[in-house]
Design an enzyme around this catalytic site. Structure first.
Site, PDB file in Angstrom:
ATOM      1  N   ASP A   1       5.807   0.657  11.823  1.00 54.84           N
ATOM      2  CA  ASP A   1       4.550   0.024  11.413  1.00 54.84           C
ATOM      3  C   ASP A   1       4.423  -1.425  11.891  1.00 54.84           C
ATOM      4  O   ASP A   1       3.385  -2.055  11.701  1.00 54.84           O
ATOM      5  CB  ASP A   1       4.395   0.084   9.887  1.00 54.84           C
TER       6      ASP A   1
ATOM      7  N   CYS B   1      -3.468  12.893  13.338  1.00 51.78           N
ATOM      8  CA  CYS B   1      -4.146  11.605  13.331  1.00 51.78           C
ATOM      9  C   CYS B   1      -3.847  10.922  14.654  1.00 51.78           C
ATOM     10  O   CYS B   1      -3.101  11.456  15.481  1.00 51.78           O
ATOM     11  CB  CYS B   1      -3.737  10.759  12.139  1.00 51.78           C
TER      12      CYS B   1
ATOM     13  N   ARG C   1       1.773  14.735  13.183  1.00 49.01           N
ATOM     14  CA  ARG C   1       2.162  14.506  11.793  1.00 49.01           C
ATOM     15  C   ARG C   1       2.109  15.757  10.904  1.00 49.01           C
ATOM     16  O   ARG C   1       1.293  15.858   9.986  1.00 49.01           O
ATOM     17  CB  ARG C   1       1.333  13.362  11.197  1.00 49.01           C
TER      18      ARG C   1
ATOM     19  N   ARG D   1      -8.299  -0.158   5.712  1.00 49.62           N
ATOM     20  CA  ARG D   1      -7.478   0.839   5.011  1.00 49.62           C
ATOM     21  C   ARG D   1      -6.206   0.215   4.455  1.00 49.62           C
ATOM     22  O   ARG D   1      -5.647   0.713   3.478  1.00 49.62           O
ATOM     23  CB  ARG D   1      -7.080   1.962   5.978  1.00 49.62           C
TER      24      ARG D   1
ATOM     25  N   LYS E   1       0.844  -1.208   0.000  1.00 52.16           N
ATOM     26  CA  LYS E   1       0.000   0.000   0.000  1.00 52.16           C
ATOM     27  C   LYS E   1       0.876   1.254   0.000  1.00 52.16           C
ATOM     28  O   LYS E   1       0.653   2.181  -0.754  1.00 52.16           O
ATOM     29  CB  LYS E   1      -0.893  -0.015   1.246  1.00 52.16           C
ATOM     30  N   ASN E   2       1.907   1.242   0.835  1.00 53.96           N
ATOM     31  CA  ASN E   2       2.740   2.446   0.969  1.00 53.96           C
ATOM     32  C   ASN E   2       3.631   2.694  -0.240  1.00 53.96           C
ATOM     33  O   ASN E   2       4.169   3.786  -0.397  1.00 53.96           O
ATOM     34  CB  ASN E   2       3.590   2.362   2.243  1.00 53.96           C
TER      35      ASN E   2
HETATM   36  C1  UD1 Z   1       5.008   6.852   6.134  1.00 52.80           C
HETATM   37  C2  UD1 Z   1       4.114   5.620   6.066  1.00 52.80           C
HETATM   38  C3  UD1 Z   1       3.696   5.176   7.467  1.00 52.80           C
HETATM   39  C4  UD1 Z   1       4.951   4.956   8.335  1.00 52.80           C
HETATM   40  C5  UD1 Z   1       5.854   6.186   8.295  1.00 52.80           C
HETATM   41  C6  UD1 Z   1       7.176   5.965   9.017  1.00 52.80           C
HETATM   42  C7  UD1 Z   1       2.971   5.887   3.955  1.00 52.80           C
HETATM   43  C8  UD1 Z   1       1.703   6.174   3.239  1.00 52.80           C
HETATM   44  N1  UD1 Z   1       2.938   5.963   5.275  1.00 52.80           N
HETATM   45  O1  UD1 Z   1       4.246   7.896   6.734  1.00 52.80           O
HETATM   46  O2  UD1 Z   1       2.959   3.956   7.345  1.00 52.80           O
HETATM   47  O3  UD1 Z   1       4.547   4.729   9.656  1.00 52.80           O
HETATM   48  O4  UD1 Z   1       6.164   6.531   6.935  1.00 52.80           O
HETATM   49  O5  UD1 Z   1       7.841   4.873   8.483  1.00 52.80           O
HETATM   50  O6  UD1 Z   1       3.974   5.544   3.349  1.00 52.80           O
HETATM   51  N2  UD1 Z   1       7.390  14.641  10.175  1.00 52.80           N
HETATM   52  C9  UD1 Z   1       7.570  15.987  10.442  1.00 52.80           C
HETATM   53  N3  UD1 Z   1       7.358  16.868   9.413  1.00 52.80           N
HETATM   54  C10 UD1 Z   1       7.005  16.454   8.157  1.00 52.80           C
HETATM   55  C11 UD1 Z   1       6.852  15.087   7.913  1.00 52.80           C
HETATM   56  C12 UD1 Z   1       7.070  14.206   8.939  1.00 52.80           C
HETATM   57  O7  UD1 Z   1       7.880  16.392  11.554  1.00 52.80           O
HETATM   58  O8  UD1 Z   1       6.837  17.306   7.266  1.00 52.80           O
HETATM   59  C13 UD1 Z   1       7.602  13.687  11.273  1.00 52.80           C
HETATM   60  C14 UD1 Z   1       6.358  12.848  11.559  1.00 52.80           C
HETATM   61  O9  UD1 Z   1       5.464  13.521  12.421  1.00 52.80           O
HETATM   62  C15 UD1 Z   1       6.956  11.601  12.170  1.00 52.80           C
HETATM   63  C16 UD1 Z   1       8.272  11.453  11.408  1.00 52.80           C
HETATM   64  O10 UD1 Z   1       8.558  12.733  10.860  1.00 52.80           O
HETATM   65  O11 UD1 Z   1       7.211  11.817  13.523  1.00 52.80           O
HETATM   66  C17 UD1 Z   1       8.246  10.428  10.302  1.00 52.80           C
HETATM   67  O12 UD1 Z   1       7.134  10.662   9.452  1.00 52.80           O
HETATM   68  P1  UD1 Z   1       7.172  10.284   7.910  1.00 52.80           P
HETATM   69  O13 UD1 Z   1       8.377   9.451   7.654  1.00 52.80           O
HETATM   70  O14 UD1 Z   1       6.985  11.527   7.098  1.00 52.80           O
HETATM   71  O15 UD1 Z   1       5.877   9.380   7.789  1.00 52.80           O
HETATM   72  P2  UD1 Z   1       4.761   9.403   6.659  1.00 52.80           P
HETATM   73  O16 UD1 Z   1       5.360   9.657   5.326  1.00 52.80           O
HETATM   74  O17 UD1 Z   1       3.631  10.264   7.102  1.00 52.80           O
END
Ligand code: UD1
Length: 418
Positions: free
Chosen positions: A307, A118, A123, A399, A22-23
């Site tokens: 995850d 969420c 996030r 989901r 999915k990711n």
């Molecule tokens: C993706 C995955 C999710 C997984 C996560 C971490 C998808 C659709 N989802 O989520 O299943 O749990 O990677 O492996 O692929 N952060 C910031 N600022 C930002 C973006 C992120 O502070 O602009 C922080 C987040 O709050 C979190 C950390 O960085 O604490 C990692 O998040 P991120 O790697 O971006 O996760 P997602 O891409 O949302």
């Protein structure tokens, strides 16, 4: 509202075929905005994918889903394109924000709803915006929307991420695709799903090189017209069934995976005493009578994935002694703990770390799912619990887990949706 009913303590045996990731599919679907015709195979037909398809339809892409074949065809004839991602389509699935990079780089403007928080944490998307601004986008936030413009197009540059983010790396890659000149991204996420996106973008004609956590991208002027791409396997789904096998498998064979990208998970489980036989694209797992305690910290790839944290915690309830998991990625990802405790688990949380004492006999209870991975940890707990477990709010499971009940039923689990 639908619930899952599980009768615990039934040994599992049989084969489980792992679905596409999915990711990996979500950013590749967003990347389809950049192409004319895209043919995807091995697509997991789960709720998040349909939400992304709805968003792409809204944007103006023509989409055909071949459910039986797990294929999706997408066409972008560049007519009547809407560079808007509305709140109703982004609020339930944060990955909607990934259309920002492709819309901006191709159409020079985009208005995308802020996804909001969420269950697992706030996030934010500041790192996504940081990268796009570096590429020359003018960005403002108004009425809950990100409004981005790049009147003369994006310009390649150096971007050094202050911290590692999967989504921000993906958005930056997608934006850099159409930027003028070269872009160098440093301190990137290098999850296998990102490598799948890179292989899609390369197919589309982009020159991309990876060196450790650095990614070099040469922006392109015109993309390939038609491309085919087969989505990689879902390593989180595979890890979930691996843990199910370790908990209560007589003999579970997990097929359709590539163990090269799955080393850390196997290493942690083996350290706990789980018996796993490896072959190139399948694994055999037997229930382990004596599990050892261990300590794990969640980290970006190639570290142990956040995850799989909730699922591993269930296994730790069955290990001898005190185990611990430090959650290093999200600030609020222990929502499953109170529910596991209601089933008899002995878990204490101190700051970012959960301490799990085992082995503990779990008892069936009525529990509440809070997010995707927390929900599946309750399914795992239900499989080993005495009596019956009822899991509420299972829309979270839908989901991201394709045919969960059917896959488990094929392995003789007693599980029913009511
Ligand atoms: C993706 C995955 C999710 C997984 C996560 C971490 C998808 C659709 N989802 O989520 O299943 O749990 O990677 O492996 O692929 N952060 C910031 N600022 C930002 C973006 C992120 O502070 O602009 C922080 C987040 O709050 C979190 C950390 O960085 O604490 C990692 O998040 P991120 O790697 O971006 O996760 P997602 O891409 O949302």
């Amino acid at each position: 509202m639908q619930k899952l009913l599980i009768k615990g303590n039934q040994e599992l045996s049989g084969n489980i075929l792992i679905s596409g990731s999915k990711n990996a599919t979500l950013p590749i679907l967003a990347a389809s905005i950049l192409a004319e015709k895209v043919f995807l195979s091995n697509v997991p037909l789960v709720k998040d994918i349909f939400t992304m398809l709805e968003l792409l339809k809204f944007i103006g892409l023509k989409i055909k889903v071949k459910k039986k074949e797990k294929k999706i065809e997408l066409k972008n004839n560049n007519k009547r394109i809407n560079t808007l991602a509305p709140y109703k389509l982004v609020k339930t699935m944060r990955a909607g924000v990934l259309v920002l990079g492709p819309l901006l780089t191709k159409y020079k403007k985009a208005k995308v709803s802020l996804p909001g928080g969420c269950a697992i944490g706030t996030r934010p998307v500041d790192l996504h915006l940081f990268a796009l601004k570096k590429l020359g986008a003018k960005i403002k936030i108004k009425d809950g929307y990100i409004i981005a413009q790049a009147k003369n197009g994006l310009i390649g540059c150096k971007i050094d991420f202050p911290s590692i983010s999967v989504g921000a790396t993906e958005n930056a890659l997608l934006a850099a695709f159409g930027a003028k000149g070269d872009t160098i991204l440093s301190n990137c996420a290098i999850e296998p799903e990102i490598l799948d996106l890179i292989s899609f973008l390369k197919n589309l004609g982009c020159k991309i090189k990876i060196l450790g956590r650095k990614i070099f991208i040469s922006g392109i002027v015109s993309a390939e017209k038609k491309i085919y791409h087969n989505i990689i396997f879902d390593r989180i789904e595979a890890g979930t069934y691996l843990i199910a096998g370790a908990l209560i498998g007589k003999k579970i064979v997990i097929k359709n995976l590539d163990i090269k990208t799955f080393k850390k998970e196997i290493e942690v489980l083996r350290k706990m005493g789980v018996k796993i036989n490896k072959k190139k694209n399948f694994l055999t797992i037997l229930r382990s009578k004596k599990l050892k305690n261990t300590s794990v910290t969640t980290k970006p790839y190639p570290g142990f994935p956040t995850d799989l944290q909730a699922q591993l915690m269930v296994l730790m309830t069955q290990a001898n002694g005190l185990s611990s998991i430090k959650e290093n990625i999200f600030e609020n990802r222990f929502m499953h703990v109170p529910e596991l405790k209601r089933m008899g688990a002995k878990i204490e949380i101190k700051n970012k770390t959960a301490y799990i004492s085992g082995p503990t006999k779990l008892t069936g209870a009525e529990v509440m799912a809070t997010d995707l991975r927390a929900s599946v940890s309750l399914v795992l707990a239900g499989l080993i619990a005495d009596k019956r477990t009822i899991i509420n709010r299972i829309y979270h499971l839908d989901r991201g887990y394709e045919f969960l009940e059917n896959k488990l039923k094929k392995c003789k689990a007693i599980i029913k949706r009511i």
